[in-house]
Design a protein around this motif. Structure first.
Motif, PDB file in Angstrom:
ATOM      1  N   ILE A  20      82.605  70.216  41.457  1.00 21.03           N
ATOM      2  CA  ILE A  20      84.035  70.110  41.177  1.00 21.03           C
ATOM      3  C   ILE A  20      84.790  70.768  42.318  1.00 21.03           C
ATOM      4  CG2 ILE A  20      85.910  70.760  39.623  1.00 21.03           C
ATOM      5  CD1 ILE A  20      83.853  70.761  37.364  1.00 21.03           C
ATOM      6  N   ASP A  21      85.640  69.996  42.956  1.00 18.69           N
ATOM      7  CA  ASP A  21      86.465  70.495  44.049  1.00 18.69           C
ATOM      8  C   ASP A  21      87.695  71.212  43.503  1.00 18.69           C
ATOM      9  OD1 ASP A  21      85.976  70.493  46.781  1.00 18.69           O
ATOM     10  OD2 ASP A  21      87.551  69.012  47.163  1.00 18.69           O
ATOM     11  N   SER A  22      88.375  70.567  42.555  1.00 22.03           N
ATOM     12  CA  SER A  22      89.559  71.188  41.956  1.00 22.03           C
ATOM     13  C   SER A  22      89.845  70.563  40.595  1.00 22.03           C
ATOM     14  CB  SER A  22      90.775  71.034  42.869  1.00 22.03           C
ATOM     15  OG  SER A  22      91.121  69.677  43.005  1.00 22.03           O
ATOM     16  N   VAL A  23      90.573  71.313  39.783  1.00 20.79           N
ATOM     17  CA  VAL A  23      91.039  70.850  38.471  1.00 20.79           C
ATOM     18  C   VAL A  23      92.518  71.179  38.384  1.00 20.79           C
ATOM     19  CG1 VAL A  23      90.826  71.115  35.975  1.00 20.79           C
ATOM     20  CG2 VAL A  23      88.785  71.291  37.415  1.00 20.79           C
ATOM     21  N   ILE A  38      86.204  65.584  42.433  1.00 21.57           N
ATOM     22  CA  ILE A  38      84.770  65.852  42.533  1.00 21.57           C
ATOM     23  C   ILE A  38      84.265  65.517  43.929  1.00 21.57           C
ATOM     24  CG2 ILE A  38      84.313  65.565  40.073  1.00 21.57           C
ATOM     25  CD1 ILE A  38      83.446  62.683  40.681  1.00 21.57           C
ATOM     26  N   ASP A  39      83.089  66.054  44.243  1.00 19.34           N
ATOM     27  CA  ASP A  39      82.520  65.824  45.563  1.00 19.34           C
ATOM     28  C   ASP A  39      81.003  65.789  45.460  1.00 19.34           C
ATOM     29  OD1 ASP A  39      82.463  65.432  48.310  1.00 19.34           O
ATOM     30  OD2 ASP A  39      82.501  67.567  48.753  1.00 19.34           O
ATOM     31  N   ARG A  40      80.413  65.075  46.404  1.00 20.51           N
ATOM     32  CA  ARG A  40      78.955  64.969  46.484  1.00 20.51           C
ATOM     33  C   ARG A  40      78.617  64.481  47.881  1.00 20.51           C
ATOM     34  NH1 ARG A  40      75.285  61.398  42.350  1.00 20.51           N
ATOM     35  NH2 ARG A  40      73.452  61.312  43.665  1.00 20.51           N
ATOM     36  N   ASP A  41      77.500  64.948  48.425  1.00 19.77           N
ATOM     37  CA  ASP A  41      77.096  64.527  49.763  1.00 19.77           C
ATOM     38  C   ASP A  41      76.783  63.034  49.823  1.00 19.77           C
ATOM     39  OD1 ASP A  41      77.412  67.081  50.760  1.00 19.77           O
ATOM     40  OD2 ASP A  41      75.319  67.624  50.435  1.00 19.77           O
ATOM     41  N   GLU A  42      76.205  62.518  48.741  1.00 20.94           N
ATOM     42  CA  GLU A  42      75.861  61.091  48.656  1.00 20.94           C
ATOM     43  C   GLU A  42      76.973  60.360  47.899  1.00 20.94           C
ATOM     44  OE1 GLU A  42      72.187  61.150  46.546  1.00 20.94           O
ATOM     45  OE2 GLU A  42      71.275  62.529  47.964  1.00 20.94           O
ATOM     46  N   PRO A  43      76.990  59.028  47.955  1.00 21.79           N
ATOM     47  CA  PRO A  43      77.998  58.280  47.187  1.00 21.79           C
ATOM     48  C   PRO A  43      77.912  58.609  45.690  1.00 21.79           C
ATOM     49  CG  PRO A  43      76.899  56.829  48.734  1.00 21.79           C
ATOM     50  CD  PRO A  43      76.149  58.128  48.766  1.00 21.79           C
ATOM     51  N   ILE A  44      79.059  58.605  45.038  1.00 26.81           N
ATOM     52  CA  ILE A  44      79.157  58.909  43.611  1.00 26.81           C
ATOM     53  C   ILE A  44      79.300  57.609  42.837  1.00 26.81           C
ATOM     54  CG2 ILE A  44      80.574  60.003  41.834  1.00 26.81           C
ATOM     55  CD1 ILE A  44      81.466  62.007  44.000  1.00 26.81           C
ATOM     56  N   GLU A  47      81.585  55.244  37.738  1.00 27.63           N
ATOM     57  CA  GLU A  47      81.498  54.758  36.355  1.00 27.63           C
ATOM     58  C   GLU A  47      80.532  55.600  35.550  1.00 27.63           C
ATOM     59  OE1 GLU A  47      81.260  50.602  35.487  1.00 27.63           O
ATOM     60  OE2 GLU A  47      82.388  50.092  37.292  1.00 27.63           O
ATOM     61  N   LYS A  48      79.406  55.951  36.134  1.00 27.57           N
ATOM     62  CA  LYS A  48      78.427  56.814  35.455  1.00 27.57           C
ATOM     63  C   LYS A  48      79.045  58.181  35.171  1.00 27.57           C
ATOM     64  CE  LYS A  48      73.798  58.743  36.059  1.00 27.57           C
ATOM     65  NZ  LYS A  48      72.659  58.850  36.967  1.00 27.57           N
ATOM     66  N   PHE A  49      79.782  58.705  36.148  1.00 27.07           N
ATOM     67  CA  PHE A  49      80.433  59.995  35.981  1.00 27.07           C
ATOM     68  C   PHE A  49      81.455  59.942  34.845  1.00 27.07           C
ATOM     69  CE2 PHE A  49      83.945  62.869  36.931  1.00 27.07           C
ATOM     70  CZ  PHE A  49      83.283  64.073  36.997  1.00 27.07           C
ATOM     71  N   ILE A  50      82.316  58.941  34.865  1.00 23.11           N
ATOM     72  CA  ILE A  50      83.352  58.815  33.837  1.00 23.11           C
ATOM     73  C   ILE A  50      82.733  58.618  32.461  1.00 23.11           C
ATOM     74  CG2 ILE A  50      85.202  57.299  32.996  1.00 23.11           C
ATOM     75  CD1 ILE A  50      85.985  56.932  35.962  1.00 23.11           C
ATOM     76  N   ASN A  51      81.702  57.791  32.371  1.00 22.35           N
ATOM     77  CA  ASN A  51      81.036  57.568  31.086  1.00 22.35           C
ATOM     78  C   ASN A  51      80.462  58.863  30.529  1.00 22.35           C
ATOM     79  OD1 ASN A  51      81.662  54.852  31.047  1.00 22.35           O
ATOM     80  ND2 ASN A  51      79.717  54.228  31.934  1.00 22.35           N
ATOM     81  N   ARG A  52      79.839  59.667  31.390  1.00 25.52           N
ATOM     82  CA  ARG A  52      79.260  60.936  30.940  1.00 25.52           C
ATOM     83  C   ARG A  52      80.353  61.886  30.446  1.00 25.52           C
ATOM     84  NH1 ARG A  52      74.440  63.751  32.176  1.00 25.52           N
ATOM     85  NH2 ARG A  52      73.631  61.656  32.389  1.00 25.52           N
ATOM     86  N   ILE A  53      81.444  61.975  31.179  1.00 24.26           N
ATOM     87  CA  ILE A  53      82.546  62.844  30.778  1.00 24.26           C
ATOM     88  C   ILE A  53      83.149  62.356  29.454  1.00 24.26           C
ATOM     89  CG2 ILE A  53      84.874  63.647  31.387  1.00 24.26           C
ATOM     90  CD1 ILE A  53      82.571  64.974  32.988  1.00 24.26           C
ATOM     91  N   ASN A  54      83.345  61.042  29.324  1.00 24.76           N
ATOM     92  CA  ASN A  54      83.902  60.503  28.080  1.00 24.76           C
ATOM     93  C   ASN A  54      82.971  60.708  26.894  1.00 24.76           C
ATOM     94  OD1 ASN A  54      86.513  59.625  28.565  1.00 24.76           O
ATOM     95  ND2 ASN A  54      85.847  57.688  29.419  1.00 24.76           N
ATOM     96  N   GLU A  55      81.657  60.577  27.099  1.00 27.28           N
ATOM     97  CA  GLU A  55      80.692  60.809  26.019  1.00 27.28           C
ATOM     98  C   GLU A  55      80.837  62.221  25.464  1.00 27.28           C
ATOM     99  OE1 GLU A  55      76.777  60.141  27.560  1.00 27.28           O
ATOM    100  OE2 GLU A  55      77.123  58.012  27.870  1.00 27.28           O
ATOM    101  N   LYS A  56      80.991  63.182  26.353  1.00 21.75           N
ATOM    102  CA  LYS A  56      81.042  64.582  25.952  1.00 21.75           C
ATOM    103  C   LYS A  56      82.415  65.016  25.479  1.00 21.75           C
ATOM    104  CE  LYS A  56      77.325  66.868  27.001  1.00 21.75           C
ATOM    105  NZ  LYS A  56      76.519  67.494  25.994  1.00 21.75           N
ATOM    106  N   TRP A  57      83.476  64.600  26.197  1.00 20.00           N
ATOM    107  CA  TRP A  57      84.790  65.179  25.949  1.00 20.00           C
ATOM    108  C   TRP A  57      85.908  64.161  25.817  1.00 20.00           C
ATOM    109  CZ3 TRP A  57      81.674  67.055  30.003  1.00 20.00           C
ATOM    110  CH2 TRP A  57      80.940  68.183  29.653  1.00 20.00           C
ATOM    111  N   GLY A  58      85.596  62.892  25.703  1.00 24.09           N
ATOM    112  CA  GLY A  58      86.628  61.872  25.639  1.00 24.09           C
ATOM    113  C   GLY A  58      87.594  62.029  24.486  1.00 24.09           C
ATOM    114  N   LYS A  59      87.118  62.608  23.384  1.00 26.82           N
ATOM    115  CA  LYS A  59      88.027  62.796  22.246  1.00 26.82           C
ATOM    116  C   LYS A  59      89.057  63.890  22.533  1.00 26.82           C
ATOM    117  CE  LYS A  59      84.819  65.798  19.767  1.00 26.82           C
ATOM    118  NZ  LYS A  59      83.979  65.913  18.594  1.00 26.82           N
ATOM    119  N   TYR A  60      88.779  64.753  23.486  1.00 27.29           N
ATOM    120  CA  TYR A  60      89.716  65.831  23.831  1.00 27.29           C
ATOM    121  C   TYR A  60      90.658  65.419  24.953  1.00 27.29           C
ATOM    122  CZ  TYR A  60      86.297  68.477  21.201  1.00 27.29           C
ATOM    123  OH  TYR A  60      85.450  68.912  20.241  1.00 27.29           O
TER     124      TYR A  60
END
Length: 64
Positions: A20-23, A38-44, A47-60
């Motif tokens: 996480i670079d900033s919030v 967000i940041d990563r040395d390799e391509p991100i 869609e996978k990232f957003i799906n994971r975040i929504n699975e965990k915290w999408g209701k919030y």
């Protein structure tokens, strides 16, 4: 608020090999926006990232 959100999601984000670079939680006009940079040395696979975040915290705080 930003630090609480960072602490909440950082563990799951790190599992995806992403840092996480900033919030930011900002008001623009009548609306509030949560921006997570967000940041990563390799391509991100964003869609996978957003799906994971929504699975965990999408209701919030739904992403997109």
């Amino acid at each position: 608020m930003e630090e609480k959100i960072r602490n909440l999601i950082e563990g799951e984000v790190l599992k995806l090999g992403v840092s996480i670079d900033s919030v930011e939680y900002v008001k623009e006009g009548q609306n509030y926006f949560l921006r997570i940079v967000i940041d990563r040395d390799e391509p991100i696979d964003i869609e996978k990232f957003i799906n994971r975040i929504n699975e965990k915290w999408g209701k919030y705080f739904p992403v997109w």
